[in-house]
Design an enzyme around this catalytic site. Structure first.
Site, PDB file in Angstrom:
ATOM      1  N   GLY B 235       0.828  -1.198   0.000  1.00 54.02           N
ATOM      2  CA  GLY B 235       0.000   0.000   0.000  1.00 54.02           C
ATOM      3  C   GLY B 235       0.865   1.251   0.000  1.00 54.02           C
ATOM      4  O   GLY B 235       0.711   2.132  -0.811  1.00 54.02           O
ATOM      5  N   ILE B 461      -0.359  -5.702   5.496  1.00 51.68           N
ATOM      6  CA  ILE B 461      -0.115  -5.048   4.206  1.00 51.68           C
ATOM      7  C   ILE B 461       1.143  -5.595   3.532  1.00 51.68           C
ATOM      8  O   ILE B 461       1.650  -5.015   2.575  1.00 51.68           O
ATOM      9  CB  ILE B 461      -0.059  -3.515   4.369  1.00 51.68           C
ATOM     10  CG1 ILE B 461       1.087  -3.087   5.289  1.00 51.68           C
ATOM     11  CG2 ILE B 461      -1.372  -3.013   4.934  1.00 51.68           C
ATOM     12  CD1 ILE B 461       1.256  -1.570   5.359  1.00 51.68           C
ATOM     13  N   GLY B 694       8.983   0.308   9.950  1.00 55.11           N
ATOM     14  CA  GLY B 694       8.678   0.056   8.542  1.00 55.11           C
ATOM     15  C   GLY B 694       9.201   1.098   7.578  1.00 55.11           C
ATOM     16  O   GLY B 694       9.304   0.850   6.381  1.00 55.11           O
ATOM     17  N   GLU B 695       9.510   2.280   8.066  1.00 55.76           N
ATOM     18  CA  GLU B 695       9.855   3.350   7.135  1.00 55.76           C
ATOM     19  C   GLU B 695      11.208   3.995   7.393  1.00 55.76           C
ATOM     20  O   GLU B 695      11.712   4.737   6.552  1.00 55.76           O
ATOM     21  CB  GLU B 695       8.766   4.438   7.174  1.00 55.76           C
ATOM     22  CG  GLU B 695       7.413   3.896   6.766  1.00 55.76           C
ATOM     23  CD  GLU B 695       6.271   4.869   7.040  1.00 55.76           C
ATOM     24  OE1 GLU B 695       6.005   5.686   6.156  1.00 55.76           O
ATOM     25  OE2 GLU B 695       5.654   4.811   8.110  1.00 55.76           O
TER      26      GLU B 695
END
Ligand code: FAD
Lengths: 327, 732
Positions: B235, B461, B694-695
């Site tokens: 996503g 996701i 995650g980022e």
């Protein structure tokens, strides 16, 4: 989707007859290009003629030359031992093209006849003189970083994207066709038209004319040849600029040389003046620089692609340097 | 007791995915399905003069063509930003505000028929000249009102004085480009009505938002809308909120009286669900001779859509990472005729990359090693939130990363590390990302066979949520992971927030932990109260549970299995639990070290080595975490070197709207990436000790690459992506 008729031709003559009998027909070989064009609505044939069983598929070595069937797959040709050793510019150009998966499907004939990647051409929501004659060319004042610096016109500045065609141009290859009017031998350089004021006429082929094979001279020069492709990512991307060179040296002196440029024009662009500058000269830095300067003479850069001039000169110098065994 | 959390458990959904059994939203086998295809505007600004659907309606298989002329009014005409991703409700009137705006939906018996008919819908427009391009329209930049999402105006100390007093100053401008998310699974909606009840199989990062938004748009009570998202093919922000195609499909399915599936085409994916705006960033950095920062000013200007004023290049690191006494942060926007901008993994990436490039420039001006410069300005306290308790192991990131990379062997002079035609450069940068945890609930049920099922209305996701739920539940219960099954992606399950902000593993993990512990307490309670149990009469806190067995801590031989307890009980035991981490947002950190090779001939840049050290608290699963860190690093490579969306100025149309025009990195662009986790718990974040990860690697690796390009060439390219033409420009 639209209703599309599909036939599988069983002889070249039948393929030509079927394809030339109606106005909106298209040959299909590997289908890696045609299906994309159809999906995007760029090309909407009523009849698709499958030529996979009719044209040649082999790689046939003859004295002084090789004949490559139009249906030979890019992957097959790239890994052919003879091609690798005797025509390295061809195998390196092929290996720099597309991806392994695409090369397994895609044919040599289809590769030469792929259409420009110009995004205005490929987006039916926008004008494009090559797709809809007279509609205009948004690339002229638009996003033209990838567009032509040679051979364009005020109606079209497309670039032909085939890497193979550039390599074949440097080897003076011949395209063998069979059309409604019989068989023809076309120097590869004449296959793609420059847009002029009729940009929708992309090649010299007649409607329904089938590419049967490509004939490539296997000269000493061809054996010392190389392809270099400059691109925005390391693989799976078309050229910003590419250079194909075939070189014959005696000592440090250039006996003969062929230079073709890709990513810069609506067809592979032979840099004849640059060849002339080098022929008979010693392959010095100065000679290479002079050739690089001459190679971009007459270029017409646009808002976003002026960098291609410098890039052509530099890449040409790089390839000559490698082929010449260091300067 | 942590037996499975922290272990590299394989993805529990991996098998289903690689064997094709995992059914994504568009794969659901629904009988009697009809297919919807969107018609989108070819102009970027103006009005629809006329829509002619006659030809489309006359083609075989067409069930309906819906436009603003025959689509009923939606209950919400000016919906709120969040859960709606855009407040413009299309197909309710004639105004066109961006290229690719939805103007019609064709529904037919087959996808092919719908596609064909969509091509026959004729739309005549009164087009106006759109405003396109951030750089071209910088003169229209303005400071948006307070409360504008993503915009921050901040002042600390006296920046002008701080700069004036600096011995060395760097004043630079950077530009970053428009990026798109490009998940491999396009957005898809499959709407199935039964009477007044709607089930949506949706490719969304938030079933909760989808349920809320669609119910409100259609004027339904929430409980009539069920949203199901068993799997998501990525996503990255473009499925984080609710976009019009979702409620349009639901509305149209009701009108045709058939289940309708609508999958965005790849091209529509570029105009239907947001993008990262371009940015122009001006930084001024001042330092004393010894490298101590005296002041930073950081101004970012981004484009925004006219409909939704948002500054989606937020600044997060500049105010929070370094000990700088004087600071100014400013955000501005320029309105253009593009669709709504949205979070793009990671929203604060471009601003951190700019900061870290500016610090690199400062390190050269100071003739100081860039790691040493960062250490000189190190602080354990976040200057923007000095009172917030915080564990910060950024120093460890620098040192671990530098050591693994071999940083001390770097030859400082630019262009000094050459291999033939290739100029080799080494660069480094810091990484920082704020994670945004939220509120979640989960339920754990353990059955008479001793097997557990954990449910949560979250979505996986692609990050490993299924697997983390299993691990956390296994530990919470004291059973083996093989005996736990995780089920998610259904609004019938306890609610959870959007899977975004790098927060799902922790937020959901904490809810699962609470539910598992509550379930365990219940079962322990049953055992100690049951005269037939060997644990009869024990105090519950004397009982341990490990791998499915309950036993006395002091006398491990005395115990029995979950299965035995529940077997006697004759029924399954279930408990719910929740977690509210919404007050615990904060940063995760990292450091990236990159080696590049730049062709001295063509200017092509290739990354040959990348080391990413990450401090995201405790690592719940090193395998899935590594995967996230790698993914983030690849995103950074893309943003720094290859990815950019180009928009034609005249037509306002994205010309790179496919994967041949928009260049995501391919295998050949990605070197071996070495990921190091500091892996120290962050107790202030939650009891799992984990922060978001995650980022974070996507916020620094791009600057490390850019800084390496400078080291290789001695030329500073201040615009992403760093394509050959920009490198060559410095050599001319
Ligand atoms: C993602 C992607 C990346 C690519 N990257 C590159 C690249 O980097 N470099 C590069 O050079 N190419 C690249 N290509 C193009 C690719 O090489 C061509 O798609 C392929 O070579 C076409 O061959 P085909 O057999 O599939 O052609 P088809 O799709 O079957 O046909 C293409 C065209 O040629 C016509 N045609 C085919 N065979 C004949 C024939 N014998 N006689 C007359 N007409 C014929 C068809 O009518 C059609 O118009 C890429 C393609 C894709 C999809």
């Amino acid at each position: 989707m639209n209703e599309i008729r599909y036939v599988r031709a069983s002889t070249p003559a039948q393929a030509v007859a079927l394809a030339s009998a109606e106005p909106d027909t298209a040959f299909v070989a590997g289908g890696t290009e045609l299906t994309n064009l159809m999906r995007d609505g760029v090309q909407v044939p009523g009849l698709v003629v499958d030529v996979n069983r009719v044209a040649e598929r082999g790689i046939e070595w003859q004295p002084g030359r090789v004949r490559i069937g139009a249906l030979a797959r890019m992957a097959e040709v790239a890994r052919d031992t003879g091609v690798r050793h005797r025509l390295p510019v061809v195998s390196t150009a092929l290996l720099a093209s597309a991806s392994g998966q695409v090369r397994n499907m895609a044919s040599i004939g289809g590769n030469l006849l792929q259409r420009t990647r110009c995004w205005y051409y490929r987006d039916t929501a926008l004008p494009c003189n090559a797709r809809v004659p007279g509609s205009g060319c948004p690339a002229l004042a638009g996003e033209n970083r990838w567009h032509a610096i040679f051979g364009g016109s005020e109606s079209c500045i497309r670039v032909h994207p085939s890497d193979l065609a550039v390599a074949l141009t440097a080897l003076d290859a011949t395209v063998l066709t069979q059309g409604p009017g019989g068989a023809r031998r076309l120097p590869i350089e004449t296959l793609h038209r420059l847009p002029g004021d009729a940009p929708h006429r992309e090649t010299v082929l007649e409607h329904g004319e089938l590419v049967v094979a490509v004939e490539v001279p296997a000269t000493a020069m061809a054996a010392r040849s190389r392809y270099r492709k400059v691109r925005d990512r390391a693989s799976f991307e078309f050229a910003l600029v590419s250079v194909a060179v075939a070189l014959e040296l005696r000592g440090r002196t250039v006996r003969d040389v062929r230079i073709a440029l890709g990513g810069v024009a609506p067809r592979p662009w032979r840099a004849r003046e640059a060849e002339d500058v080098l022929r008979g000269e010693r392959l010095t830095d100065a000679a290479v620089a002079a050739a690089g300067a001459v190679a971009v003479r007459g270029a017409v850069p646009r808002e976003h692609n002026a960098f291609k001039l410098d890039l052509v000169s530099r890449t040409l110098a790089g390839v000559l340097g490698e082929l010449g065994g260091g300067r | 007791m942590s037996r499975y959390v922290g272990k590299p458990l394989h993805r529990v959904d991996g098998w289903a995915k690689v064997t094709g059994q995992a059914r994504y939203a568009a794969d659901q086998p629904i009988p009697d399905l009809a297919y919807g295809v969107l018609v989108t505007s070819t102009i970027a600004r103006g009005r629809i003069r006329r829509i002619d659907s006659a030809a489309a309606l006359a083609t075989p298989g067409v069930l309906g063509v819906y436009t603003h002329e025959n689509l009923p009014r939606f209950a919400e005409q000016s919906p709120s930003w969040v859960p709606y991703a855009q407040t413009l409700v299309p197909m309710q009137g004639t105004e066109i505000r961006h290229g690719g705006q939805q103007v019609a939906i064709v529904v037919a018996e087959s996808f092919e028929q719908a596609t064909r008919a969509a091509g026959l819908v004729r739309v005549d427009y009164d087009a106006e000249q759109p405003t396109i391009g951030l750089v071209e329209n910088l003169s229209r930049a303005y400071t948006p009102p307070d409360g504008t999402p993503g915009a921050l105006q901040l002042r600390r100390g006296d920046p002008a004085a701080g700069l004036a007093g600096a011995a060395v100053r760097v004043e630079v401008e950077y530009r970053t480009s428009i990026n798109h998310h490009n998940p491999i699974e396009p957005s898809a909606t499959l709407a199935v009505w039964k009477g007044d009840d709607l089930t949506l199989y949706e490719s969304t990062q938030s079933i909760t938002f989808t349920q809320d938004a669609v119910a409100r748009m259609l004027g339904l009570p929430q409980e009539r809308v069920r949203v199901v998202t068993p799997y998501l093919g990525g996503g990255f922000g473009c499925k984080g909120f609710v976009w019009p195609h979702t409620y349009l499909t639901a509305a149209v399915a009701r009108l045709v009286g058939r289940p309708v599936k609508l999958v965005l085409t790849r091209a529509q994916q570029y105009t239907s669900c947001g993008h990262r705006p371009a940015s122009v960033q001006r930084l001024r950095v001042g330092a004393a001779r010894d490298g101590r920062l005296t002041a930073i000013t950081h101004a970012v200007t981004s484009h925004t859509s006219r409909s939704d004023i948002i500054q989606f290049n937020p600044i997060a690191a500049t105010q929070s990472v370094y000990a700088v006494p004087h600071l100014e942060i400013a955000s501005q926007v320029v309105e253009v005729d593009l669709g709504t901008t949205i979070a793009t993994r990671p929203p604060s990436g471009p601003s951190n990359e700019a900061l870290e490039m500016a610090l690199d420039e400062l390190s050269w001006a100071l003739e100081m090693d860039p790691v040493a410069l960062r250490l000189r300005n190190y602080t354990d306290v976040d200057p923007s939130a000095p009172d917030r308790p915080q564990s910060r192991f950024l120093r460890e990131c620098y040192t671990l990363g530098a050591e693994r990379f071999g940083w001390p062997r770097r030859r400082p002079a630019p262009g000094s590390m050459r291999r033939g035609e290739l100029l080799v450069g080494w660069g480094m940068a810091g990484a920082q990302h704020n994670w945004h945890p939220g509120v979640a609930q989960a339920t754990v049920r353990i059955s008479t066979d001793g097997r557990a099922r954990v449910t949560c209305g979250t979505q996986d996701i692609g990050t490993g949520t299924y697997t983390i739920m299993v691990q956390v539940a296994a530990d919470g219960l004291g059973v083996r992971p093989e005996d736990v099954r995780a089920v998610l992606g259904d609004t019938r399950f306890p609610p959870a927030p959007s899977s975004s902000g790098s927060a799902t593993a922790t937020t959901v993990g904490m809810a699962v932990r609470a539910a598992a512990r509550a379930t365990r307490e219940k079962v322990v309670g049953l055992a100690v109260a049951d005269p037939r149990s060997p644990l009869y009469g024990a105090a519950p806190d004397e009982v341990a549970t490990v791998d499915g067995r309950l036993f006395l801590r002091a006398d491990p031989g005395r115990g029995e299995s979950y299965r035995q307890v529940l077997g006697r009980h004759g029924a399954s035991v279930e408990a719910s639990g929740g977690a509210d981490l919404s007050a615990n947002a904060g940063p995760s950190y990292g450091a990236a070290f990159a080696e590049v090779q730049v062709s001295g001939v063509t200017g092509e840049v290739r990354v040959t080595r990348l080391v990413c050290a990450v401090d995201a608290g405790r690592v719940l699963n090193p395998a899935t975490a590594r995967s996230q860190a790698l993914g983030g690093a690849v995103w950074a490579i893309g943003a720094a070197l290859t990815e950019h969306t180009l928009v034609d100025r005249r037509y306002g149309r994205i010309v790179t709207a496919n994967l041949a025009g928009y260049l995501v990195p391919v295998e050949a662009d990605v070197p071996d990436i070495d990921v190091i986790f500091v892996d120290k718990p962050a107790p202030e974040a939650n009891e799992l000790g984990a922060r978001g990860l995650g980022e974070v690697t996507a916020t620094g690796a791009g600057a490390a690459i850019a800084n390496a390009v400078y080291h290789a060439t001695g030329q500073r390219v201040r615009e992403f992506p760093i394509t050959p033409d920009k490198v060559l420009a410095g050599w001319r």
